[in-house]
Design an enzyme around this catalytic site. Sequence first.
Site, PDB file in Angstrom:
ATOM      1  N   VAL A  17      42.124   4.136 -22.816  1.00 31.85           N
ATOM      2  CA  VAL A  17      42.879   5.393 -22.892  1.00 31.85           C
ATOM      3  C   VAL A  17      43.897   5.337 -24.031  1.00 31.85           C
ATOM      4  CG1 VAL A  17      44.487   6.929 -21.680  1.00 31.85           C
ATOM      5  CG2 VAL A  17      42.595   5.878 -20.420  1.00 31.85           C
ATOM      6  N   CYS A 131      41.270  11.937 -14.175  1.00 32.22           N
ATOM      7  CA  CYS A 131      40.309  12.544 -15.108  1.00 32.22           C
ATOM      8  C   CYS A 131      39.362  13.544 -14.427  1.00 32.22           C
ATOM      9  CB  CYS A 131      39.502  11.446 -15.801  1.00 32.22           C
ATOM     10  SG  CYS A 131      39.068  10.073 -14.728  1.00 32.22           S
ATOM     11  N   HIS A 251      32.454  12.436 -18.013  1.00 30.82           N
ATOM     12  CA  HIS A 251      32.237  12.629 -16.576  1.00 30.82           C
ATOM     13  C   HIS A 251      31.522  13.967 -16.358  1.00 30.82           C
ATOM     14  CE1 HIS A 251      34.667   9.233 -15.774  1.00 30.82           C
ATOM     15  NE2 HIS A 251      35.727   9.789 -15.236  1.00 30.82           N
ATOM     16  N   ASN A 325      36.020  12.076 -20.456  1.00 32.39           N
ATOM     17  CA  ASN A 325      37.030  11.580 -19.514  1.00 32.39           C
ATOM     18  C   ASN A 325      38.218  10.921 -20.203  1.00 32.39           C
ATOM     19  OD1 ASN A 325      34.644   9.732 -19.902  1.00 32.39           O
ATOM     20  ND2 ASN A 325      36.087   8.255 -19.031  1.00 32.39           N
TER      21      ASN A 325
HETATM   22  P1  NAP Z   1      42.055  -0.786 -20.101  1.00 36.02           P
HETATM   23  O1  NAP Z   1      41.063  -0.438 -21.147  1.00 36.02           O
HETATM   24  O2  NAP Z   1      41.778  -1.920 -19.196  1.00 36.02           O
HETATM   25  O3  NAP Z   1      43.476  -1.018 -20.823  1.00 36.02           O
HETATM   26  C1  NAP Z   1      44.619  -1.423 -20.117  1.00 36.02           C
HETATM   27  C2  NAP Z   1      45.837  -1.369 -21.020  1.00 36.02           C
HETATM   28  O4  NAP Z   1      47.014  -1.685 -20.261  1.00 36.02           O
HETATM   29  C3  NAP Z   1      45.784  -2.406 -22.143  1.00 36.02           C
HETATM   30  O5  NAP Z   1      46.459  -1.881 -23.273  1.00 36.02           O
HETATM   31  C4  NAP Z   1      46.574  -3.562 -21.543  1.00 36.02           C
HETATM   32  O6  NAP Z   1      47.140  -4.416 -22.523  1.00 36.02           O
HETATM   33  C5  NAP Z   1      47.669  -2.797 -20.830  1.00 36.02           C
HETATM   34  N1  NAP Z   1      48.299  -3.629 -19.819  1.00 36.02           N
HETATM   35  C6  NAP Z   1      47.702  -4.279 -18.796  1.00 36.02           C
HETATM   36  N2  NAP Z   1      48.620  -4.961 -18.087  1.00 36.02           N
HETATM   37  C7  NAP Z   1      49.820  -4.722 -18.659  1.00 36.02           C
HETATM   38  C8  NAP Z   1      51.141  -5.165 -18.390  1.00 36.02           C
HETATM   39  N3  NAP Z   1      51.425  -5.970 -17.375  1.00 36.02           N
HETATM   40  N4  NAP Z   1      52.147  -4.711 -19.190  1.00 36.02           N
HETATM   41  C9  NAP Z   1      51.868  -3.884 -20.228  1.00 36.02           C
HETATM   42  N5  NAP Z   1      50.637  -3.455 -20.541  1.00 36.02           N
HETATM   43  C10 NAP Z   1      49.620  -3.874 -19.766  1.00 36.02           C
HETATM   44  O7  NAP Z   1      42.313   0.441 -19.136  1.00 36.02           O
HETATM   45  P2  NAP Z   1      42.296   2.014 -19.466  1.00 36.02           P
HETATM   46  O8  NAP Z   1      40.977   2.554 -19.122  1.00 36.02           O
HETATM   47  O9  NAP Z   1      42.860   2.264 -20.809  1.00 36.02           O
HETATM   48  O10 NAP Z   1      43.267   2.558 -18.340  1.00 36.02           O
HETATM   49  C11 NAP Z   1      44.625   2.179 -18.279  1.00 36.02           C
HETATM   50  C12 NAP Z   1      45.268   2.893 -17.121  1.00 36.02           C
HETATM   51  O11 NAP Z   1      45.311   4.296 -17.401  1.00 36.02           O
HETATM   52  C13 NAP Z   1      44.498   2.779 -15.808  1.00 36.02           C
HETATM   53  O12 NAP Z   1      44.868   1.620 -15.130  1.00 36.02           O
HETATM   54  C14 NAP Z   1      44.853   4.039 -15.104  1.00 36.02           C
HETATM   55  O13 NAP Z   1      46.024   3.888 -14.338  1.00 36.02           O
HETATM   56  C15 NAP Z   1      45.083   5.015 -16.220  1.00 36.02           C
HETATM   57  N6  NAP Z   1      43.908   5.883 -16.409  1.00 36.02           N
HETATM   58  C16 NAP Z   1      44.056   7.175 -16.136  1.00 36.02           C
HETATM   59  C17 NAP Z   1      43.008   8.022 -16.275  1.00 36.02           C
HETATM   60  C18 NAP Z   1      43.165   9.451 -15.889  1.00 36.02           C
HETATM   61  O14 NAP Z   1      42.318   9.930 -15.232  1.00 36.02           O
HETATM   62  N7  NAP Z   1      44.166  10.166 -16.270  1.00 36.02           N
HETATM   63  C19 NAP Z   1      41.785   7.578 -16.698  1.00 36.02           C
HETATM   64  C20 NAP Z   1      41.629   6.233 -16.993  1.00 36.02           C
HETATM   65  C21 NAP Z   1      42.718   5.407 -16.845  1.00 36.02           C
HETATM   66  P3  NAP Z   1      46.450  -5.827 -22.943  1.00 36.02           P
HETATM   67  O15 NAP Z   1      45.564  -5.515 -24.102  1.00 36.02           O
HETATM   68  O16 NAP Z   1      47.637  -6.642 -23.342  1.00 36.02           O
HETATM   69  O17 NAP Z   1      45.736  -6.354 -21.758  1.00 36.02           O
HETATM   70  C1  3JM Z   2      41.925   5.507 -13.243  1.00 32.48           C
HETATM   71  O1  3JM Z   2      45.564  -0.665 -11.844  1.00 32.48           O
HETATM   72  C2  3JM Z   2      45.763   0.515 -11.545  1.00 32.48           C
HETATM   73  O2  3JM Z   2      46.695   0.869 -10.834  1.00 32.48           O
HETATM   74  C3  3JM Z   2      44.879   1.570 -12.167  1.00 32.48           C
HETATM   75  C4  3JM Z   2      43.854   2.196 -11.280  1.00 32.48           C
HETATM   76  C5  3JM Z   2      43.219   3.379 -11.983  1.00 32.48           C
HETATM   77  C6  3JM Z   2      43.709   4.671 -11.840  1.00 32.48           C
HETATM   78  C7  3JM Z   2      44.956   4.925 -11.075  1.00 32.48           C
HETATM   79  O3  3JM Z   2      44.930   4.968  -9.843  1.00 32.48           O
HETATM   80  O4  3JM Z   2      45.995   5.073 -11.734  1.00 32.48           O
HETATM   81  C8  3JM Z   2      42.093   3.166 -12.787  1.00 32.48           C
HETATM   82  C9  3JM Z   2      41.464   4.235 -13.402  1.00 32.48           C
HETATM   83  C10 3JM Z   2      43.056   5.740 -12.462  1.00 32.48           C
HETATM   84  C11 3JM Z   2      43.537   7.129 -12.300  1.00 32.48           C
HETATM   85  O5  3JM Z   2      43.679   7.826 -13.291  1.00 32.48           O
HETATM   86  O6  3JM Z   2      43.756   7.596 -11.183  1.00 32.48           O
END
Ligand code: NAP
Ligand code: 3JM
Length: 348
Positions: A17, A131, A251, A325
């Site tokens: 993201v 999403c 999605h 998404n």
């Molecule tokens: P991802 O590809 O696994 O990326 C996770 C990101 O978070 C990486 O930049 C990671 O940094 C960072 N991170 C992990 N642990 C951390 C910590 N302790 N402190 C600071 N940064 C940390 O996951 P993603 O798909 O981008 O999704 C990230 C989050 O966005 C999800 O967990 C979810 O809550 C949210 N999300 C929301 C939607 C939505 O529907 N709106 C959709 C997808 C995700 P490193 O590179 O250092 O590991």
């Molecule tokens: C999409 O580690 C977490 O708390 C992230 C779980 C997660 C979420 C969430 O609940 O925030 C992964 C992928 C979502 C989301 O957007 O709801």
Amino acid sequence: MSGNQYHVAVVGATGAVGQQMIHTLEERDFPISTLTLLSSSRSAGKKVMFKGQELTVKEATPEAFEGVQLALFSAGGSVSKELAPEAVKRGAIVVDNTSAFRMNPEVPLVVPEVNESDLNDHKGIIANPNCSTIQMVAALEPLKQTYGLHKIIVSTYQAVSGAGANAVTEMKEQSQAALNGEEYTPEILPVKGDKNHYPIAFNAIPQIDVFEENGFTYEEMKMINETKKIMHDAELHVAATCVRLPIETGHAESVYVEIGRDDVTVDDVKELMKNAPGVTLKDDPSNQVYPMPLDAVGKSDVFVGRIRKDLNQKNGFHMWIVSDNLLKGAAWNSVQIAESLAALNILK
Ligand code: NAP
Ligand code: 3JM
């Protein structure tokens, strides 16, 4: 916009993201004076290009938010719970992409096409919905506004990029291994922290996020509860079944709705969708025209097609809703919220 420029932070900048967030800020030419990129200590020091400049990713700490005016969080719920209040304490407005604050009554949960004015009630944190919720409510709000909306039953066909960059790697490696006839042990999907893991290659997994006591998954409950909050209708009937498919991005959703009138035609609904903000109608069965994830990748709109009237229920309609998404489902909706905050003079 007011001509101001802002110090913006992206938390989770190295993630699926976060990368789209940076790309979207650049593409929209959001007025940025300084861009601070934050991640865990694992990625601190990595270089990322923004508008032709090389920026260095830093570790997300409370002090990293000094001087930040707008912080876009997508690093998981626990990071948001810990650091979003620290950013707000230092004067930032937070747009949070996780589920950490979405159902908090003090936190606006916003899809600009639906409830932009809720931004006025913010107390520092604004939540970006899930999403799957975002693309559904963007398409259904015009129906609600015009005819009323009583019931939504949705089944999702969700892409693997919604589970993060590592899940996409797992799907690709696993697919290659399956084609080569090799063993591959799944370690991430359906949910990283859950007991069992199943292959996603050549499969469909009817579990996204963990199970709740009522038999629905947390992803399904997010869709149900968030939809009612965004549409300001606690009485709306919503049911969801969320399924992960081996699609990289985009999605899709099969949606059945019951509206407030019996006399509405498919053409009426098509006309509404044609004029709906952020929605593109792609619906011409005679020429096999309908939305598909591959066509939605990289686009900010929500695509709607396969609109049919139910054969028994006079106020019932079926439709197919597809969107990227990582864009409307996450990065674009967040940047759109940021643009609204600037336009409404909430972000000063
Ligand atoms: P991802 O590809 O696994 O990326 C996770 C990101 O978070 C990486 O930049 C990671 O940094 C960072 N991170 C992990 N642990 C951390 C910590 N302790 N402190 C600071 N940064 C940390 O996951 P993603 O798909 O981008 O999704 C990230 C989050 O966005 C999800 O967990 C979810 O809550 C949210 N999300 C929301 C939607 C939505 O529907 N709106 C959709 C997808 C995700 P490193 O590179 O250092 O590991
Ligand atoms: C999409 O580690 C977490 O708390 C992230 C779980 C997660 C979420 C969430 O609940 O925030 C992964 C992928 C979502 C989301 O957007 O709801």
